[in-house]
Design an enzyme around this catalytic site. Structure first.
Site, PDB file in Angstrom:
ATOM      1  N   PRO A  16     -34.976 108.192 -65.040  1.00 26.23           N
ATOM      2  CA  PRO A  16     -34.510 109.362 -65.794  1.00 26.23           C
ATOM      3  C   PRO A  16     -32.994 109.306 -65.932  1.00 26.23           C
ATOM      4  O   PRO A  16     -32.279 109.303 -64.936  1.00 26.23           O
ATOM      5  CB  PRO A  16     -34.943 110.538 -64.906  1.00 26.23           C
ATOM      6  CG  PRO A  16     -34.977 109.972 -63.522  1.00 26.23           C
ATOM      7  CD  PRO A  16     -35.351 108.522 -63.658  1.00 26.23           C
ATOM      8  N   MET A  17     -32.506 109.244 -67.168  1.00 29.15           N
ATOM      9  CA  MET A  17     -31.065 109.179 -67.416  1.00 29.15           C
ATOM     10  C   MET A  17     -30.689 110.281 -68.395  1.00 29.15           C
ATOM     11  O   MET A  17     -31.222 110.343 -69.511  1.00 29.15           O
ATOM     12  CB  MET A  17     -30.672 107.810 -67.972  1.00 29.15           C
ATOM     13  CG  MET A  17     -30.904 106.664 -67.006  1.00 29.15           C
ATOM     14  SD  MET A  17     -30.408 105.054 -67.679  1.00 29.15           S
ATOM     15  CE  MET A  17     -31.798 104.733 -68.792  1.00 29.15           C
ATOM     16  N   GLN A  70     -38.460 115.108 -64.654  1.00 23.51           N
ATOM     17  CA  GLN A  70     -37.557 115.368 -63.543  1.00 23.51           C
ATOM     18  C   GLN A  70     -36.919 116.744 -63.685  1.00 23.51           C
ATOM     19  O   GLN A  70     -36.470 117.114 -64.773  1.00 23.51           O
ATOM     20  CB  GLN A  70     -36.455 114.309 -63.467  1.00 23.51           C
ATOM     21  CG  GLN A  70     -35.598 114.455 -62.217  1.00 23.51           C
ATOM     22  CD  GLN A  70     -34.488 113.433 -62.142  1.00 23.51           C
ATOM     23  OE1 GLN A  70     -33.488 113.547 -62.857  1.00 23.51           O
ATOM     24  NE2 GLN A  70     -34.636 112.440 -61.278  1.00 23.51           N
ATOM     25  N   CYS A 100     -28.371 112.902 -58.542  1.00 28.18           N
ATOM     26  CA  CYS A 100     -27.343 112.915 -59.582  1.00 28.18           C
ATOM     27  C   CYS A 100     -25.961 113.133 -58.963  1.00 28.18           C
ATOM     28  O   CYS A 100     -25.754 114.094 -58.218  1.00 28.18           O
ATOM     29  CB  CYS A 100     -27.634 114.007 -60.604  1.00 28.18           C
ATOM     30  SG  CYS A 100     -26.390 114.105 -61.920  1.00 28.18           S
ATOM     31  N   LYS A 139     -36.107 111.868 -55.924  1.00 24.97           N
ATOM     32  CA  LYS A 139     -35.104 110.809 -56.128  1.00 24.97           C
ATOM     33  C   LYS A 139     -33.820 111.207 -55.412  1.00 24.97           C
ATOM     34  O   LYS A 139     -33.316 112.323 -55.603  1.00 24.97           O
ATOM     35  CB  LYS A 139     -34.834 110.587 -57.618  1.00 24.97           C
ATOM     36  CG  LYS A 139     -33.946 109.368 -57.917  1.00 24.97           C
ATOM     37  CD  LYS A 139     -33.916 109.072 -59.417  1.00 24.97           C
ATOM     38  CE  LYS A 139     -33.236 107.727 -59.692  1.00 24.97           C
ATOM     39  NZ  LYS A 139     -31.776 107.790 -59.517  1.00 24.97           N
ATOM     40  N   ASN A 200     -33.826 101.469 -56.420  1.00 26.70           N
ATOM     41  CA  ASN A 200     -33.071 101.696 -57.653  1.00 26.70           C
ATOM     42  C   ASN A 200     -31.615 101.302 -57.423  1.00 26.70           C
ATOM     43  O   ASN A 200     -31.079 101.510 -56.350  1.00 26.70           O
ATOM     44  CB  ASN A 200     -33.199 103.174 -58.050  1.00 26.70           C
ATOM     45  CG  ASN A 200     -32.312 103.570 -59.216  1.00 26.70           C
ATOM     46  OD1 ASN A 200     -31.498 104.476 -59.108  1.00 26.70           O
ATOM     47  ND2 ASN A 200     -32.468 102.916 -60.348  1.00 26.70           N
ATOM     48  N   GLY A 201     -31.006 100.742 -58.465  1.00 24.93           N
ATOM     49  CA  GLY A 201     -29.586 100.413 -58.397  1.00 24.93           C
ATOM     50  C   GLY A 201     -29.306  98.941 -58.595  1.00 24.93           C
ATOM     51  O   GLY A 201     -29.738  98.109 -57.793  1.00 24.93           O
ATOM     52  N   GLY A 224     -32.611 101.594 -64.696  1.00 28.74           N
ATOM     53  CA  GLY A 224     -31.934 102.556 -65.553  1.00 28.74           C
ATOM     54  C   GLY A 224     -30.984 101.906 -66.524  1.00 28.74           C
ATOM     55  O   GLY A 224     -31.349 101.519 -67.627  1.00 28.74           O
ATOM     56  N   ARG A 225     -29.729 101.731 -66.106  1.00 29.14           N
ATOM     57  CA  ARG A 225     -28.687 101.277 -67.029  1.00 29.14           C
ATOM     58  C   ARG A 225     -28.995  99.915 -67.644  1.00 29.14           C
ATOM     59  O   ARG A 225     -28.610  99.654 -68.787  1.00 29.14           O
ATOM     60  CB  ARG A 225     -27.335 101.248 -66.304  1.00 29.14           C
ATOM     61  CG  ARG A 225     -26.777 102.633 -65.970  1.00 29.14           C
ATOM     62  CD  ARG A 225     -25.543 102.543 -65.107  1.00 29.14           C
ATOM     63  NE  ARG A 225     -25.849 101.989 -63.791  1.00 29.14           N
ATOM     64  CZ  ARG A 225     -24.944 101.459 -62.974  1.00 29.14           C
ATOM     65  NH1 ARG A 225     -23.670 101.394 -63.357  1.00 29.14           N
ATOM     66  NH2 ARG A 225     -25.295 100.995 -61.787  1.00 29.14           N
TER      67      ARG A 225
END
Length: 321
Positions: A16-17, A70, A100, A139, A200-201, A224-225
């Site tokens: 989720p971004m 989310q 976040c 998350k 994640n990351g 994500g990114r």
């Protein structure tokens, strides 16, 4: 991997971004091989539930795949109410945002700011889990700051509250997105709890995906990114996990097809007055490899008409061929 009663088609999840993971992007990631996609963050504040912005961010029953949304906030009762509203709209899984790092979110004691207050975390998780009979996931980051990493404590608390899966971004809030993600904390959490753990990351390519899975023991990966302008990364990673072989680079003609299809969907979803603005950042990401001098992107960003955007993209790719 299962989350509650839902079985994912693979171990890859689109993150989720905010401002990115809208319905067109989620559908594209699903088509490109994501086992699940998660909506961009929705506020639990009831004053904004009926706004156009919130309406566009919600998932609906006609979306493909497992529908996960989310939510963010700090009031347990508001969070529970937001869960009920989203479940009624078609959400099959509710994810709670405690990761976040944005200041405007943290100032409201939401997102990763909550990691400083385990008692409030417990109250929120317990209340939301009891609100509606759909699985709830969480998350988080590894902690508020490097000297205050408490992800193992939060993970145990989450499991006790009935959280069905936990995603961990391998940085603290203080780190924002600087430096490199660290996976020791994710590995420690995996060894401490029995619920599914999602790493994640900095998962940017198939080799990194394999390495993170092997090192952490995570049940799945959230990307994500690295999917911005490259939604086919899910297909690339899954192929490598299955075969140990890398897919050939996506042909330029296929990049063109996916990009133009994505931009068309953005125009349709947001309407011609807003869609062309949303499209600009996506085009910039898609063309980072093919337009390194930025000249076309600068020209494209000056266009204020949806149909002109599409014509400009077609002409650009014709010149590349």
């Amino acid at each position: 991997m299962h989350i509650g009663q839902f079985q994912l088609t693979n171990r890859l999840i689109a993150a989720p971004m905010a401002g990115i993971s809208d319905r067109p992007f989620r559908a594209l990631c699903h088509a490109m091989g994501a086992g699940m996609t998660v909506s961009e963050m929705l506020s639990s504040n009831p004053e904004v539930w009926r706004s156009d912005k919130s309406r566009l961010r919600m998932v609906h029953s006609d979306e493909p795949g497992i529908r996960a949304v989310q939510i963010a906030g700090c009031d347990p009762d508001e969070m529970a109410a937001a869960r009920r509203i989203n479940a009624d709209s078609g959400a099959q899984i509710i994810d709670i945002n405690m990761g976040c790092p944005a200041k405007k979110v943290n100032r409201k004691m939401a997102g990763s700011a909550l990691l400083q207050y385990p008692d409030l975390v417990k109250q929120i998780l317990s209340t939301v889990v009891k609100a509606v009979d759909v699985p709830v996931t969480l998350k988080i980051r590894t902690g508020w700051a490097p000297e205050h990493r408490n992800c193992v404590e939060i993970a145990k608390l989450a499991e006790d509250c009935g959280i069905q899966a936990l995603t961990i971004h391998g940085r603290t809030r203080a780190c924002l997105f600087n430096g490199f993600a660290e996976y020791d904390s994710i590995r420690a959490v995996k060894q401490a709890v029995s619920i599914p753990i999602i790493a994640n990351g900095d998962i940017t390519d198939p080799h990194k995906a394999r390495a993170v899975l092997d090192y952490t023991g995570a049940d799945a990966l959230m990307i994500g990114r690295a999917a911005q302008g490259r939604p086919w990364i899910f297909r690339e990673i899954q192929h490598y996990l299955d075969t140990g072989e890398l897919l050939a680079p996506l042909p330029l003609v296929e990049v063109k097809r996916l990009l133009i299809e994505h931009i068309r969907e953005l125009h349709d979803f947001y309407g011609p007055g807003k869609g062309f603005r949303i499209a600009r950042k996506h085009v910039s990401w898609y063309l980072q490899e093919h337009a390194p001098n930025d000249q076309f992107r600068r020209t494209f960003n000056a266009i204020e008409d949806a149909s002109e955007q599409l014509e400009a993209l077609k002409a650009y790719f014709e010149n590349l061929a």
